[in-house]
Write an enzyme that holds these catalytic residues in place. Structure first.
Site, PDB file in Angstrom:
ATOM      1  N   LYS A  92     -19.222   4.870 -37.052  1.00  0.00           N
ATOM      2  CA  LYS A  92     -17.714   5.628 -36.525  1.00  0.00           C
ATOM      3  C   LYS A  92     -17.255   6.266 -36.109  1.00  0.00           C
ATOM      4  CE  LYS A  92     -18.555   1.689 -32.654  1.00  0.00           C
ATOM      5  NZ  LYS A  92     -19.605   0.787 -33.382  1.00  0.00           N
TER       6      LYS A  92
HETATM    7  C1  LIG Z   1     -20.566   0.105 -33.116  1.00  0.00           C
HETATM    8  C2  LIG Z   1     -21.740   0.262 -33.997  1.00  0.00           C
HETATM    9  C3  LIG Z   1     -23.060  -0.140 -33.412  1.00  0.00           C
HETATM   10  C4  LIG Z   1     -23.135   0.119 -31.773  1.00  0.00           C
HETATM   11  O1  LIG Z   1     -22.903   0.961 -32.001  1.00  0.00           O
HETATM   12  P1  LIG Z   1     -22.813   1.624 -30.211  1.00  0.00           P
HETATM   13  O2  LIG Z   1     -22.621   3.492 -29.999  1.00  0.00           O
HETATM   14  O3  LIG Z   1     -22.004   0.573 -29.150  1.00  0.00           O
HETATM   15  O4  LIG Z   1     -24.013   1.415 -29.919  1.00  0.00           O
HETATM   16  C5  LIG Z   1     -24.292  -0.586 -34.133  1.00  0.00           C
HETATM   17  N1  LIG Z   1     -23.366  -0.952 -35.855  1.00  0.00           N
HETATM   18  C6  LIG Z   1     -22.269  -0.581 -36.025  1.00  0.00           C
HETATM   19  C7  LIG Z   1     -21.824  -0.930 -37.474  1.00  0.00           C
HETATM   20  C8  LIG Z   1     -21.423  -0.557 -35.248  1.00  0.00           C
HETATM   21  O5  LIG Z   1     -19.867  -0.510 -35.195  1.00  0.00           O
END
Ligand SMILES: *Cc1c(COP(=O)(O)O)cnc(C)c1O
Length: 430
Positions: free
Chosen positions: A107
């Site tokens: 993210k």
């Molecule tokens: C947020 C997250 C996800 C999921 O991603 P989305 O875009 O919400 O589907 C998967 N793995 C990790 C480690 C995350 O932080």
């Protein structure tokens, strides 16, 4: 590029307005008026471009003239200022590591892009913006880190008490400055609901609120870069590419599908989930029945009602048949996830995290069912250290703590406990 609301009850608006608002006034998610396509020569020459040069061309049509060329290049370059290694696990499976950024989760890219874009749009304005964000784990840390010290922006993070890992909690409660963490007595969906309610609350009109969840276009769209990065690195293999994406709110995979619609040659997407399986069930049955969130060891994907799924439906014009040609979905239990961690380790001595392991399982299952000559990439969305208890117990080994985490872990947690929306509101108005 203009953006419209998927609830269709509000006027189309500009990129900057969509970024500042987060959610449209009618509570709908913003979506670009049309999906731009990239010319063939872009893909012919992709290996010759640097990652920021490539990423600039990908995001440019979505931003339009609202950020000038020089500034947008600078934002993209700063956003992607770390490595994205591809690690081969077997002959036809690789892990794309997206966790080399400051908070050790994928993210970071979306959060860094959004922070810079929002800071740019709010420059010189006399009103501060408050970014309100709900997190099931990694969003909070990435957003907090991305926005730390950005002038004119305060960040308020809601997270479910006791339902994020210790490291995740430290990452969102130890920064100080313009960042505040609110610890909610509830689950992630409660946090998300409170954020949505706040956006609609007229009595908060004096505060310029925006969201930094993947509903915000400036966080969602830059996630397209991962798929272009992987394609650029794997093009020489001359194989059909499939991607398995560990999915929770479905922002990441939806961005990948946008990339595909722009012309990126991806043969198929696999949505891999934990037992929060609303989308895999939808793909099976054709009916979308979100369920209450269930807690799992891959907690960043503990989402009962994924907010970006509506964007995926839009891309395929609500045509389930078209969707299924491009997208499969599989769900896995915690026991299966732990077994996968062991299998990946046995295969290549590679230490995955529980989210990546879910992605690996979905990829294996899809490849098993399709005899074609495919090459599969699963996204490794978090560093295994963020899920140290599960990983160390399952693999019976020690995960070394990366340097950039040591400092965070040595700091004291600072948060404010809240129970319900009333508490949130009084905090914001105070
Ligand atoms: C947020 C997250 C996800 C999921 O991603 P989305 O875009 O919400 O589907 C998967 N793995 C990790 C480690 C995350 O932080």
């Amino acid at each position: 590029m203009k953006y419209f609301s998927l609830n269709h009850n509000t006027k189309n608006t500009s990129f900057s307005d969509a970024v500042i608002r987060g959610l449209a006034p009618d509570r709908g998610l913003y979506f670009p008026e049309k999906i731009p396509t990239l010319p063939k020569r872009f893909f012919d020459r992709i290996e010759g471009m640097s990652i920021p040069q490539m990423a600039y061309k990908v995001i440019k049509p979505f931003v339009g003239k609202q950020i000038n060329k020089k500034k947008l290049k600078e934002i993209v370059t700063e956003t992607l200022d770390f490595e994205f290694p591809l690690i081969e696990i077997t002959d036809n499976i690789a892990a794309l590591e997206l966790f080399q950024g400051p908070t050790l989760a994928f993210k970071d890219v979306g959060a860094r892009f959004m922070a810079r874009a929002l800071g740019h749009f709010n420059k010189g304005a006399n009103k501060k913006i408050t970014v309100l964000v709900a997190t099931s784990g990694d969003t909070g840390g990435a957003v907090a880190n991305g926005f730390l010290g950005v002038e004119g922006v305060n960040v308020v993070i809601l997270y479910p008490k006791g339902k994020v890992s210790d490291i995740q909690e430290k990452q969102l409660t130890t920064l100080g400055q313009n960042i505040t963490a609110l610890e909610v007595d509830g689950v992630f969906d409660d946090c998300q609901e409170m954020v949505k309610t706040a956006f609609l609350d007229n009595s908060l009109a004096s505060i310029q609120l925006t969201s930094a969840n993947s509903i915000n276009v400036a966080r969602w769209l830059p996630q397209m870069f991962y798929y272009f990065i992987a394609y650029r690195a794997l093009k020489h293999k001359n194989k059909k590419l499939v991607f398995s994406v560990p999915s929770g709110n479905f922002g990441n995979i939806c961005a990948g599908i946008m990339g595909q619609q722009m012309g990126l040659p991806i043969a198929h997407f696999i949505a891999s989930t934990n037992v929060n399986d609303s989308v895999p069930r939808y793909l099976d049955t054709g009916s979308y029945d979100p369920m209450p969130t269930v807690q799992t060891i891959s907690n960043a994907m503990d989402v009962g009602n994924p907010s970006n799924f509506i964007r995926i439906q839009k891309i395929f014009n609500n045509d389930l048949f078209r969707m299924k040609k491009n997208l499969s979905g599989y769900a896995y239990t915690d026991d299966q996830t732990k077994k996968a961690l062991k299998e990946i380790y046995a295969e290549k001595k590679y230490v995955a995290d529980p989210h990546g392991a879910v992605g690996y399982l979905g990829l294996k299952e899809y490849l098993h069912q399709h005899a074609e000559d495919l090459y599969g990439v699963f996204l490794e969305t978090a560093h295994p250290i963020k899920f140290i208890d599960t990983v160390e117990k399952t693999l019976k080994l020690k995960v070394p703590v990366p340097e950039r985490l040591k400092e965070t872990l040595s700091k004291e947690k600072e948060s404010i406990s809240i129970r319900d929306y009333r508490d949130l509101k009084s905090y914001l108005l105070d």
